[in-house]
Design a protein around this motif. Structure first.
Motif, PDB file in Angstrom:
ATOM      1  N   VAL A  77     -36.059 -86.593 -16.015  1.00  0.00           N
ATOM      2  CA  VAL A  77     -36.688 -85.350 -16.449  1.00  0.00           C
ATOM      3  C   VAL A  77     -35.708 -84.210 -16.215  1.00  0.00           C
ATOM      4  N   LYS A  78     -35.848 -83.181 -17.012  1.00  0.00           N
ATOM      5  CA  LYS A  78     -34.950 -82.030 -16.938  1.00  0.00           C
ATOM      6  C   LYS A  78     -35.692 -80.846 -16.350  1.00  0.00           C
ATOM      7  N   VAL A  79     -35.014 -80.121 -15.473  1.00  0.00           N
ATOM      8  CA  VAL A  79     -35.588 -78.906 -14.891  1.00  0.00           C
ATOM      9  C   VAL A  79     -35.520 -77.809 -15.958  1.00  0.00           C
ATOM     10  N   VAL A  80     -36.686 -77.256 -16.303  1.00  0.00           N
ATOM     11  CA  VAL A  80     -36.753 -76.262 -17.373  1.00  0.00           C
ATOM     12  C   VAL A  80     -37.285 -74.917 -16.851  1.00  0.00           C
ATOM     13  N   THR A  81     -36.767 -74.504 -15.706  1.00  0.00           N
ATOM     14  CA  THR A  81     -37.101 -73.177 -15.196  1.00  0.00           C
ATOM     15  C   THR A  81     -36.401 -72.141 -16.073  1.00  0.00           C
ATOM     16  N   GLU A  82     -36.838 -70.882 -15.978  1.00  0.00           N
ATOM     17  CA  GLU A  82     -36.199 -69.826 -16.761  1.00  0.00           C
ATOM     18  C   GLU A  82     -34.714 -69.702 -16.408  1.00  0.00           C
ATOM     19  N   SER A  84     -33.851 -69.872 -12.496  1.00  0.00           N
ATOM     20  CA  SER A  84     -33.718 -70.195 -11.074  1.00  0.00           C
ATOM     21  C   SER A  84     -33.810 -71.690 -10.796  1.00  0.00           C
ATOM     22  N   ASN A  85     -33.505 -72.048  -9.551  1.00  0.00           N
ATOM     23  CA  ASN A  85     -33.665 -73.425  -9.107  1.00  0.00           C
ATOM     24  C   ASN A  85     -35.149 -73.754  -8.978  1.00  0.00           C
ATOM     25  N   LEU A  86     -35.452 -75.039  -9.031  1.00  0.00           N
ATOM     26  CA  LEU A  86     -36.821 -75.519  -8.862  1.00  0.00           C
ATOM     27  C   LEU A  86     -36.984 -75.997  -7.426  1.00  0.00           C
ATOM     28  N   ASN A  87     -38.000 -75.496  -6.746  1.00  0.00           N
ATOM     29  CA  ASN A  87     -38.268 -75.935  -5.384  1.00  0.00           C
ATOM     30  C   ASN A  87     -38.830 -77.353  -5.389  1.00  0.00           C
ATOM     31  N   ILE A  88     -38.345 -78.159  -4.467  1.00  0.00           N
ATOM     32  CA  ILE A  88     -38.882 -79.498  -4.246  1.00  0.00           C
ATOM     33  C   ILE A  88     -39.543 -79.438  -2.874  1.00  0.00           C
ATOM     34  N   ARG A  89     -40.822 -79.797  -2.834  1.00  0.00           N
ATOM     35  CA  ARG A  89     -41.627 -79.601  -1.633  1.00  0.00           C
ATOM     36  C   ARG A  89     -42.019 -80.918  -0.983  1.00  0.00           C
ATOM     37  N   LYS A 101     -33.911 -78.425  -3.544  1.00  0.00           N
ATOM     38  CA  LYS A 101     -33.948 -77.652  -4.779  1.00  0.00           C
ATOM     39  C   LYS A 101     -33.241 -78.442  -5.874  1.00  0.00           C
ATOM     40  N   ALA A 102     -33.699 -78.247  -7.103  1.00  0.00           N
ATOM     41  CA  ALA A 102     -33.031 -78.819  -8.269  1.00  0.00           C
ATOM     42  C   ALA A 102     -32.597 -77.647  -9.138  1.00  0.00           C
ATOM     43  N   ALA A 103     -31.378 -77.690  -9.590  1.00  0.00           N
ATOM     44  CA  ALA A 103     -30.812 -76.581 -10.350  1.00  0.00           C
ATOM     45  C   ALA A 103     -31.428 -76.483 -11.742  1.00  0.00           C
ATOM     46  N   HIS A 104     -31.400 -75.271 -12.285  1.00  0.00           N
ATOM     47  CA  HIS A 104     -31.824 -75.009 -13.656  1.00  0.00           C
ATOM     48  C   HIS A 104     -31.060 -75.948 -14.593  1.00  0.00           C
ATOM     49  N   HIS A 105     -31.775 -76.694 -15.429  1.00  0.00           N
ATOM     50  CA  HIS A 105     -31.255 -77.672 -16.397  1.00  0.00           C
ATOM     51  C   HIS A 105     -30.724 -78.955 -15.757  1.00  0.00           C
ATOM     52  N   GLU A 106     -30.904 -79.150 -14.461  1.00  0.00           N
ATOM     53  CA  GLU A 106     -30.482 -80.396 -13.817  1.00  0.00           C
ATOM     54  C   GLU A 106     -31.376 -81.550 -14.287  1.00  0.00           C
ATOM     55  N   ILE A 107     -30.805 -82.725 -14.401  1.00  0.00           N
ATOM     56  CA  ILE A 107     -31.545 -83.928 -14.767  1.00  0.00           C
ATOM     57  C   ILE A 107     -31.836 -84.687 -13.470  1.00  0.00           C
ATOM     58  N   ILE A 108     -33.124 -84.960 -13.222  1.00  0.00           N
ATOM     59  CA  ILE A 108     -33.542 -85.652 -12.003  1.00  0.00           C
ATOM     60  C   ILE A 108     -34.439 -86.822 -12.378  1.00  0.00           C
ATOM     61  N   THR A 109     -34.789 -87.639 -11.398  1.00  0.00           N
ATOM     62  CA  THR A 109     -35.586 -88.838 -11.648  1.00  0.00           C
ATOM     63  C   THR A 109     -37.048 -88.600 -11.306  1.00  0.00           C
ATOM     64  N   LEU A 110     -37.937 -88.998 -12.198  1.00  0.00           N
ATOM     65  CA  LEU A 110     -39.370 -88.951 -11.933  1.00  0.00           C
ATOM     66  C   LEU A 110     -39.746 -90.204 -11.154  1.00  0.00           C
ATOM     67  N   VAL A 111     -40.290 -90.039  -9.966  1.00  0.00           N
ATOM     68  CA  VAL A 111     -40.712 -91.172  -9.145  1.00  0.00           C
ATOM     69  C   VAL A 111     -42.144 -91.547  -9.495  1.00  0.00           C
ATOM     70  N   SER A 112     -43.023 -90.547  -9.562  1.00  0.00           N
ATOM     71  CA  SER A 112     -44.412 -90.785  -9.962  1.00  0.00           C
ATOM     72  C   SER A 112     -45.065 -89.459 -10.303  1.00  0.00           C
ATOM     73  N   LYS A 113     -46.195 -89.554 -11.003  1.00  0.00           N
ATOM     74  CA  LYS A 113     -46.987 -88.370 -11.321  1.00  0.00           C
ATOM     75  C   LYS A 113     -48.170 -88.361 -10.365  1.00  0.00           C
ATOM     76  N   SER A 114     -48.158 -87.456  -9.403  1.00  0.00           N
ATOM     77  CA  SER A 114     -49.266 -87.366  -8.456  1.00  0.00           C
ATOM     78  C   SER A 114     -50.527 -86.910  -9.163  1.00  0.00           C
ATOM     79  N   ASN A 115     -50.348 -85.925 -10.025  1.00  0.00           N
ATOM     80  CA  ASN A 115     -51.433 -85.419 -10.863  1.00  0.00           C
ATOM     81  C   ASN A 115     -50.783 -84.642 -12.001  1.00  0.00           C
ATOM     82  N   TYR A 135     -42.428 -77.187 -14.833  1.00  0.00           N
ATOM     83  CA  TYR A 135     -41.003 -76.899 -14.931  1.00  0.00           C
ATOM     84  C   TYR A 135     -40.160 -78.157 -15.134  1.00  0.00           C
ATOM     85  N   LEU A 136     -40.798 -79.229 -15.588  1.00  0.00           N
ATOM     86  CA  LEU A 136     -40.080 -80.482 -15.860  1.00  0.00           C
ATOM     87  C   LEU A 136     -40.392 -80.940 -17.271  1.00  0.00           C
ATOM     88  N   ALA A 137     -39.378 -81.442 -17.959  1.00  0.00           N
ATOM     89  CA  ALA A 137     -39.555 -81.939 -19.323  1.00  0.00           C
ATOM     90  C   ALA A 137     -38.887 -83.298 -19.454  1.00  0.00           C
TER      91      ALA A 137
END
Length: 140
Positions: A77-82, A84-89, A101-115, A135-137
């Motif tokens: 999935v790609k971080v699609v914030t305006e 800024s970085n995306l907070n990972i909690r 944090k994941a950077a704007h437009h960074e490609i990261i791995t989806l582990v699961s959809k909690s909801n 903020y993920l696509a």
């Protein structure tokens, strides 16, 4: 014979194979099957079942609109914030501490959809936690 009866095996396969948002409706002599398959293999299986019922696909009495889910566990999935970085909690909520944090437009791995709002993700650096799904696509 009603179309739902004729294609019951196809409908049952969709149900047991994890097709989400499955909708089956009959309209003007055509059976519409809509939904989202969890993988390409499931979509292939549905077409195999359809082919066993109507080997040459000549009846024209089924429209199968089943797409493969692109945001499935293990997908990128790609971080699609305006900007800024995306907070990972640590947990699914803004009240949870930030663990990365994941950077704007960074490609990261989806582990699961909690909801629908919070997805468990992992960066290439191994940071794992929950990110706001808005903020993920899916990367196609």
């Amino acid at each position: 014979m009603a179309l739902q009866d004729k294609y019951q095996q196809l409908i049952d396969t969709a149900n047991t194979s994890g097709v989400s948002n499955l909708q089956v409706r009959e309209q003007d002599g055509v059976l519409y099957i809509d939904g989202e398959a969890p993988s390409g293999a499931v979509k292939d299986k549905l077409w195999d079942v359809y082919g066993s019922i109507d080997p040459d696909f000549l009846s024209g009495d089924v429209v199968m609109n089943v797409n493969v889910a692109t945001a499935v566990p293990g997908a990128k999935v790609k971080v699609v914030t305006e900007k800024s970085n995306l907070n990972i909690r640590k947990g699914p909520g803004t009240d949870q501490p930030i663990v990365g944090k994941a950077a704007h437009h960074e490609i990261i791995t989806l582990v699961s959809k909690s909801n629908d709002q919070w997805w468990l993700v992992r960066t290439d650096d191994g940071e794992e936690g929950y990110a706001y799904a808005q903020y993920l696509a899916p990367v196609e």
